[in-house]
Design an enzyme around this catalytic site. Sequence first.
Site, PDB file in Angstrom:
ATOM      1  N   PRO A   1      -3.482 -25.373  28.183  1.00 22.52           N
ATOM      2  CA  PRO A   1      -2.165 -25.781  27.675  1.00 22.52           C
ATOM      3  C   PRO A   1      -1.236 -26.197  28.816  1.00 22.52           C
ATOM      4  CG  PRO A   1      -2.839 -23.642  26.802  1.00 22.52           C
ATOM      5  CD  PRO A   1      -3.776 -23.964  27.898  1.00 22.52           C
ATOM      6  N   PRO A   2      -0.132 -26.863  28.492  1.00 21.89           N
ATOM      7  CA  PRO A   2       0.837 -27.239  29.535  1.00 21.89           C
ATOM      8  C   PRO A   2       1.472 -26.003  30.164  1.00 21.89           C
ATOM      9  CG  PRO A   2       1.210 -28.492  27.515  1.00 21.89           C
ATOM     10  CD  PRO A   2       0.233 -27.419  27.175  1.00 21.89           C
ATOM     11  N   GLY A   3       1.728 -26.117  31.459  1.00 19.25           N
ATOM     12  CA  GLY A   3       2.468 -25.067  32.146  1.00 19.25           C
ATOM     13  C   GLY A   3       1.641 -23.920  32.655  1.00 19.25           C
TER      14      GLY A   3
ATOM     15  N   LYS B   1      -6.621 -16.090  20.524  1.00 18.14           N
ATOM     16  CA  LYS B   1      -6.419 -15.362  19.272  1.00 18.14           C
ATOM     17  C   LYS B   1      -6.320 -13.857  19.521  1.00 18.14           C
ATOM     18  CE  LYS B   1      -8.678 -18.865  16.420  1.00 18.14           C
ATOM     19  NZ  LYS B   1      -9.795 -19.209  15.510  1.00 18.14           N
TER      20      LYS B   1
ATOM     21  N   SER C   1     -11.432 -22.309  10.662  1.00 14.53           N
ATOM     22  CA  SER C   1     -11.571 -20.895  11.002  1.00 14.53           C
ATOM     23  C   SER C   1     -10.788 -19.971  10.076  1.00 14.53           C
ATOM     24  CB  SER C   1     -11.124 -20.653  12.446  1.00 14.53           C
ATOM     25  OG  SER C   1      -9.765 -20.990  12.604  1.00 14.53           O
TER      26      SER C   1
ATOM     27  N   GLY D   1      -0.436 -24.140  35.230  1.00 11.54           N
ATOM     28  CA  GLY D   1      -0.621 -24.307  36.671  1.00 11.54           C
ATOM     29  C   GLY D   1      -1.845 -25.097  37.053  1.00 11.54           C
TER      30      GLY D   1
ATOM     31  N   THR E   1      -2.136 -28.367  37.884  1.00  6.72           N
ATOM     32  CA  THR E   1      -1.881 -29.227  39.040  1.00  6.72           C
ATOM     33  C   THR E   1      -1.697 -28.413  40.306  1.00  6.72           C
ATOM     34  OG1 THR E   1      -0.821 -30.837  37.572  1.00  6.72           O
ATOM     35  CG2 THR E   1      -0.384 -31.039  39.921  1.00  6.72           C
TER      36      THR E   1
END
Length: 977
Positions: free
Chosen positions: A470-472, A919, A876, A474, A476
């Site tokens: 997911p974004p954020g 989950k 699911s 780390g 990069t």
Amino acid sequence: MLRAAAAAAAILPARFAAAPAVSAAEELRSPLLRVIGTLRGGRGSVLLGRRARFCSNTSASDSEAAAAEAKAEDATAAEGEADSKASSAIVPTSTNIDDCLSVIALPLPHRPLFPGFYMPIYVKDQKLLQVLIENRKRSAPYAGAFLVKDEEGTDPNIVTGSDSEKSIDDLKGKDLLKRLHEVGTLVQITSIQGDQVVLLGHRRLRITEMVEEDPLTVKVDHLKENPYNKDDDVMKATSFEVISTLREVLRTSSLWKDHVQTYQQHIGDFNYQRLADFGAAISGANKLHCQEVLEELDVYRRLKLTLELIKKEMEISKLQQAIAKAIEEKISGDQRRYLLNEQLKAIKKELGLETDDKTALSAKFKERIELKKDKCPPHVLQVIEEELTKLQLLEASSSEFSVTRNYLDWLTVLPWGNYSDENFDVHHAQKILDEDHYGLSDVKERILEFIAVGKLRGTSQGKIICLSGPPGVGKTSIGRSIARALNRQFYRFSVGGLADVAEIKGHRRTYVGAMPGKMVQCLKSVGTANPLVLIDEIDKLGKGHSGDPASALLELLDPEQNVNFLDHYLDVPLDLSKVLFVCTANVIETIPNPLLDRMEIIAIAGYITDEKMHIARDYLEKNTRQACGIKPQQVEVTDAALLALIENYCREAGVRNLQKQIEKIYRKIALQLVRQGVSNEPDQESLSVTVSEESSSGDSTTAKDEILKDPAVEDASVANNVTNPASEEANEVNLTTEAPKEDSTSKGNKDTDGAADKAIEKVVVDSSNLGDFVGKPVFQAERIYEQTPVGVVMGLAWTAMGGSTLYIETTKVEGEGKGDLVLTGQLGDVMKESAQIAHTVGRAVLLEKEPDNQFFANSKLHLHVPAGSTPKDGPSAGCTMITSMLSLAMGKPVKKDLAMTGEVTLTGRILPIGGVKEKTIAARRSAIKTLIFPAANKRDFDELASNVKEGLEVHFVDTYREIYDLAFQSDAGTETS
């Protein structure tokens, strides 16, 4: 002088007629003539008897003028003039000029004709032209020339073209007479060539009445100048001023010199009126001003008017001289600078100090490649030599020269065979990775494996690693840390939205503005052939009309092909096998399979609460505090505040939003401190007081931090704060007992505003006042029910932002449509199909467990998934839907603190799902104790960290019958267990 030139063009081949000839002695006795004689300027030795003419390109030809001269000479000889050396007189005729009292009126459109001057005009009226020819044959070649008035409402200073001339030619009789000025000039027709008639002015006329309309013939009076005193001092002074002004104009303008010299050869008796006519005639003044001079019979006033005209001419001449001088200085300056530069180049080249451009460029390129000659591939050296030879044969001004120069520039600047010394120390790499990032053990382990292989082989082979998550989280910054651990150069470029293949493979050199691809630019920028290249957002590649960039990346990222990567611009193979590629992506499903097959996927699921706590405390808070210029002793953010911030504001998988919230807190603290009078450098007294106040609580805080940093207990301690109800209550008690102290501290801050001598106390951020800094909570508790009612079951979901819990709700709908199923909650197609499968399987299970229960046959069901504005899809939730329907059918609630996930088939088999870690984290966040996973996901769960699995009761099932037994077991059994 522009107007003077225009006047000269209008006058055209004007020759100056002369008065009766005088002897040379009489000429010397005339003082005015001696003065005007000084204007000759070195051309005084003119042959006697020579007839100078003054003309322009638009005048009659030289042959025509010569013919006119010959006729005038013949007439003069016939008259028996004795002195053949004198200047020519007015051409005599057999008709007495004083007898011309009725003349043909000729219109002059541009300027009036002064006595003593020639002027050509064009006569388009054939009848008038025939009359003029007949009169000349009858030895009566005289007519009257009158200036045409401007039409009413027009500006005489504005040029309107030849429309006015056409209208004048159309006028006849009285209409033409109204458009003519009354005062004109008696002219002699000296020659007629075609429709061009050359006129010579003699004396002034005034129209009295019209005699004939076609051609226009008028009666005229011959005008003479008013009597004047030629010895009057004022008149002499005025005439001398006219002469001196003419002399001054002649110094700056050579245009008038021919006028003066020609006039001197034609004039006999130089007098005041002739001087006035001469000045007005050769000036570039407006035609109305010239007409005013022509109409003036008072000689003194005529001289004054002429003086005004030539004074204006002098100002124009000065202006022209200034413009010419400015332009000449600019041009001469540029020419001089160019000449000096060329001389300097020649001198330097002669002395060997400088070579020409092509030699200097070739020397620069050879010097560049000389250092890399041993490491550079032979085929590249051959291309460079060929291009250098081609460069010497090309002209520096050609376009091919610049193309070849740029190509050689790129070829010679690349780091052929230049590799940076890598650091294969595993312990050093471990230290750097731990310094920059908390957790991420699987990612760090993969990097350490790569370093270990390189140490054993003695060399490192480039690999392609894809960090997905997911974004954020780390991704990069992980790439940057890997480069620092390996001692490699770091280069990053993003391919998000990239639609042009040329960005990867380069342009052809034939295109204007061609550039090589990103990899060639990378090698030039870093200066080594083994950098770490981070390709960001590889899952967001575009696809444009110029090709598919994802396909172009195949050659770049394939370890079997990038040994000979071919860039379109360089057109020579590049060895990229030593480059370590690290790609980042949010979702790997959007990456094309051929490209995904060449990468090694390392999934970063995100951070759980305790990991976020460590990251916020050890990284984010410290960096933000330094960035805001706040001292550590001026602020304290408690663990309770950070925990509340993570749980209620920043539930996403990454920590980017958490960093934003911490920055928001510290910005408000900075404003609060500045308002209290705190500067960047607090005085020593307040600093000592703040340190002493912290001394009592600092030891305990330090000890607490050391305990938290202990790997054996830090995860368990923070995890218990989240999952264990007993520990939650204990923590709540601790927070409430510490809150009064913090409140009193903050209250003390408010009370010390009036005390100037008291030190400013530190700002404490706790869970009680967190809302003052970041506002109201964004997330509410995901767990809505302590005990889920009948027909409601908690499921587990995975999103790109991390895991989450969601409820599946089923209820009975009264009315028609028995056995039907209604679905709401913005479900996708896959999830709708899962609901239909769940309905079918649920009926089969109910028939098996309770054969007499006809609930599904007699009821219409409505299944809803809350958060209706959020799109939801995926298979699911199948087992969760079946459990919800059975709970409603049997009227039994499911077991307390139970959540489940798994895809179900029509036969009741439970298939594996994804996002086990996300989950599980979502279940812990909602304080769920019992989880049901597919049996195929047991290995995924076993690979989770111990702090994530701790305190959870997890069941792994193969069929739905097992879920039924777990979900609907007796309450007594649940309580006993």
